[in-house]
Design an enzyme around this catalytic site. Structure first.
Site, short mmCIF file in Angstrom:
data_model
loop_
_atom_site.label_atom_id
_atom_site.label_comp_id
_atom_site.label_asym_id
_atom_site.label_seq_id
_atom_site.Cartn_x
_atom_site.Cartn_y
_atom_site.Cartn_z
N ASN A 1 0.83 -1.21 0.00
CA ASN A 1 0.00 0.00 0.00
C ASN A 1 0.86 1.24 0.00
O ASN A 1 1.96 1.28 0.55
CB ASN A 1 -0.97 0.00 1.20
CG ASN A 1 -0.39 0.68 2.42
OD1 ASN A 1 -0.45 1.91 2.57
ND2 ASN A 1 0.20 -0.10 3.31
N PHE B 1 -2.00 7.86 4.46
CA PHE B 1 -2.91 8.33 5.53
C PHE B 1 -4.17 9.03 5.04
O PHE B 1 -4.46 10.15 5.49
CB PHE B 1 -2.20 9.31 6.48
CG PHE B 1 -0.98 8.80 7.18
CD1 PHE B 1 -0.76 7.45 7.39
CD2 PHE B 1 -0.04 9.71 7.67
CE1 PHE B 1 0.39 7.01 8.05
CE2 PHE B 1 1.10 9.28 8.34
CZ PHE B 1 1.32 7.93 8.52
N SER C 1 5.60 5.05 8.72
CA SER C 1 4.92 4.77 7.45
C SER C 1 5.83 5.20 6.30
O SER C 1 6.37 6.30 6.31
CB SER C 1 3.60 5.54 7.36
OG SER C 1 3.16 5.50 6.02
N ASN D 1 4.88 5.97 3.40
CA ASN D 1 4.11 6.65 2.36
C ASN D 1 3.89 8.15 2.58
O ASN D 1 3.10 8.76 1.89
CB ASN D 1 2.76 5.94 2.18
CG ASN D 1 2.95 4.48 1.84
OD1 ASN D 1 3.78 4.16 0.98
ND2 ASN D 1 2.27 3.60 2.54
N THR D 2 4.57 8.70 3.59
CA THR D 2 4.54 10.15 3.79
C THR D 2 6.00 10.60 3.73
O THR D 2 6.82 10.15 4.55
CB THR D 2 3.91 10.52 5.15
OG1 THR D 2 2.56 10.07 5.15
CG2 THR D 2 3.95 12.02 5.40
N LYS E 1 5.79 3.52 16.97
CA LYS E 1 5.75 2.42 15.99
C LYS E 1 6.93 2.54 15.04
O LYS E 1 7.14 3.60 14.44
CB LYS E 1 4.43 2.46 15.22
CG LYS E 1 4.26 1.30 14.24
CD LYS E 1 2.83 1.17 13.78
CE LYS E 1 2.62 0.03 12.82
NZ LYS E 1 1.22 -0.12 12.43
N ASN F 1 5.90 -1.62 11.37
CA ASN F 1 5.10 -1.12 10.25
C ASN F 1 5.42 -1.96 9.00
O ASN F 1 6.09 -2.99 9.09
CB ASN F 1 5.41 0.37 10.03
CG ASN F 1 4.19 1.14 9.56
OD1 ASN F 1 3.50 0.69 8.65
ND2 ASN F 1 3.92 2.28 10.15
C1 LIG Z 1 -3.61 -1.03 3.69
C2 LIG Z 1 -2.79 -0.78 4.91
C3 LIG Z 1 -2.88 0.45 5.55
C4 LIG Z 1 -2.13 0.70 6.69
N1 LIG Z 1 -2.23 1.90 7.32
C5 LIG Z 1 -1.52 2.13 8.45
C6 LIG Z 1 -1.65 3.34 9.14
O1 LIG Z 1 -2.45 4.21 8.79
N2 LIG Z 1 -0.89 3.53 10.24
C7 LIG Z 1 -0.01 2.57 10.70
O2 LIG Z 1 0.66 2.78 11.71
N3 LIG Z 1 0.12 1.40 10.05
C8 LIG Z 1 -0.62 1.16 8.96
N4 LIG Z 1 -0.49 -0.04 8.32
C9 LIG Z 1 0.49 -1.01 8.82
C10 LIG Z 1 -0.16 -2.09 9.72
O3 LIG Z 1 -0.70 -1.52 10.88
C11 LIG Z 1 0.88 -3.14 10.11
O4 LIG Z 1 1.89 -2.53 10.87
C12 LIG Z 1 1.52 -3.79 8.89
O5 LIG Z 1 0.59 -3.98 7.86
C13 LIG Z 1 2.11 -5.14 9.24
O6 LIG Z 1 1.13 -6.02 9.74
P1 LIG Z 1 0.40 -7.13 8.82
O7 LIG Z 1 1.48 -7.92 8.14
O8 LIG Z 1 -0.42 -7.92 9.80
O9 LIG Z 1 -0.45 -6.40 7.85
C14 LIG Z 1 -1.24 -0.31 7.18
C15 LIG Z 1 -1.18 -1.53 6.53
C16 LIG Z 1 -1.93 -1.78 5.40
C17 LIG Z 1 -1.83 -3.14 4.73
#
Ligand SMILES: Cc1cc2nc3c(=O)[nH]c(=O)nc-3n(C[C@H](O)[C@H](O)[C@H](O)COP(=O)(O)O)c2cc1C
Length: 366
Positions: free
Chosen positions: A120, A124, A184, A186-187, A227, A256
């Protein structure tokens, strides 16, 4: 995977990933509003209570350690549905100040089913801290809620702390814990905030604001967690851990998404953060490294590639006190909740632990 999701998933996967996510959120928000649907969700998916899995942390009681990861429900539109499905806690956000922001242009979310992964570059998208605070305030469920806070894309890096403090002020009353998201991908520039030179003043400012808010409201400061990215070099992970101790942080969230897109083949067309199964080994390593450094001084929320009960158990043994999942839910559906929670209960008994607390970090040093 349960039968219901076994039928639903092929349908959802026919849609573009973001569209499918919106459909799930709309459905979940409906479930959250209807008592009958909540009861159905509970009976289909919620795990049976097990006192051995209960955790008291940061002044809150967690019925078990498995929760919703940040990003899944950024604006808190389905809080009561997640609770009915049986999660132990949830982290909402990331939210940014004011009315929020639209995020990056689409397409910005891509599934990689062969790898059980997702990429992704959402950036945000969210409706803002105030909208989230109102939603949390009007929920009926009581499970602990963390709010993940971020900086707006349009805010210059040297004013980042203003954004974090502004969001903290808005969600303070309704949050059981706060996560400072500096990881993140993406910022632009956000992850630079993880360097100790930038992180120390940022966190000090947030802690000051937290204490000021607590004094003004005659209450306790909120637990503050940071995080971190799985892409930090090992010595930077150690430096963040040491800083967490120095500043008396309440926890770390590891991890993350990763920018290591070479972990999947072929390369995704969305260039962003990778999550799911390929992230698991690095997140696990990083949790173990943090635990070796911190012991039980500072609790860790383990997240990244938890796709099964076995992954969850390994993460606890590596030192995570709480666990979260996002991508695992995309691939396994809500049946993952019961399978993780019942799986943890089973492993505790088989391995002779009387509580999950006792098992935290038990695999470190093996
Ligand atoms: C589509 C998507 C959006 C996410 N948005 C955020 C976010 O807004 N803030 C954040 O701290 N992590 C965000 N994450 C990261 C997740 O909270 C997590 O740290 C990461 O996906 C790893 O866990 P997973 O393998 O179980 O997905 C996002 C992940 C995905 C897939």
């Amino acid at each position: 995977m349960d039968v219901t999701y076994g039928c639903l998933r092929p349908l959802l996967f026919q849609f573009d990933a973001e569209r499918a996510h919106q459909m799930v959120l709309t459905g979940a928000s409906m479930v959250g509003r209807q008592p009958m649907l909540r009861a159905m969700a509970r009976s289909l998916y919620a795990p049976s209570p097990d006192p051995a899995l209960e955790i008291e942390l940061w002044g809150s009681r967690f019925s078990h350690p498995f929760g919703v990861a940040a990003g899944l429900d950024k604006d808190g539109v389905a809080i009561d549905a997640w609770a009915a499905l049986g999660f132990g806690f949830m982290e909402l956000g990331t939210v940014t100040p004011g009315q929020g922001q639209p995020g990056n242009p689409r397409p910005r979310l891509e599934r990689m089913p062969h790898h059980r992964a997702v990429v992704n570059k959402l950036g945000f998208p969210n409706k803002g801290a105030e909208a989230l605070a109102n939603r949390i305030a009007s929920r009926i469920s009581t499970i602990p809620i963390g709010t993940n806070i971020g900086k707006a894309k349009s805010t210059p890096m040297d004013r980042a702390a203003d954004d974090y403090c502004s969001v903290l002020g808005t969600v303070f009353d309704v949050s059981d814990y706060i996560v400072v998201n500096v990881s993140s991908p993406n910022t632009a520039g956000l992850r630079d905030l993880q360097s100790i030179q930038m992180l120390r003043p940022l966190l000090s400012r947030i802690q000051q604001e937290n204490s000021a808010l607590a004094a003004q409201k005659n209450t306790r400061p909120r637990p503050i967690l940071v995080k971190i990215a799985p892409d930090l070099a090992d010595e930077d992970v150690d430096a963040v851990a040491d800083l967490a101790v120095e500043l008396g942080l309440d926890g770390l969230v590891a991890t993350n998404t990763t920018i290591r897109l070479d972990l999947v083949d072929p390369l995704p067309s969305v260039q962003g953060g990778l999550s799911g199964a390929p992230l698991g080994p690095r997140s696990l390593d990083l949790t173990r490294r943090l635990y070796r450094r911190l012991g039980s001084k500072i609790p860790i929320i383990g997240v990244g590639g938890i796709m099964s009960a076995e992954d969850a158990w390994q993460r606890i043994r590596a030192g995570a006190t709480l666990l979260q999942s996002y991508t695992g839910l995309i691939y396994e559906g809500p049946g993952l909740i019961r399978s993780v929670v019942n799986g943890l209960s089973h492993r505790l008994r088989v391995e002779g632990f009387s509580s999950v607390r006792e098992a935290v970090g038990s695999g470190v040093g093996d």
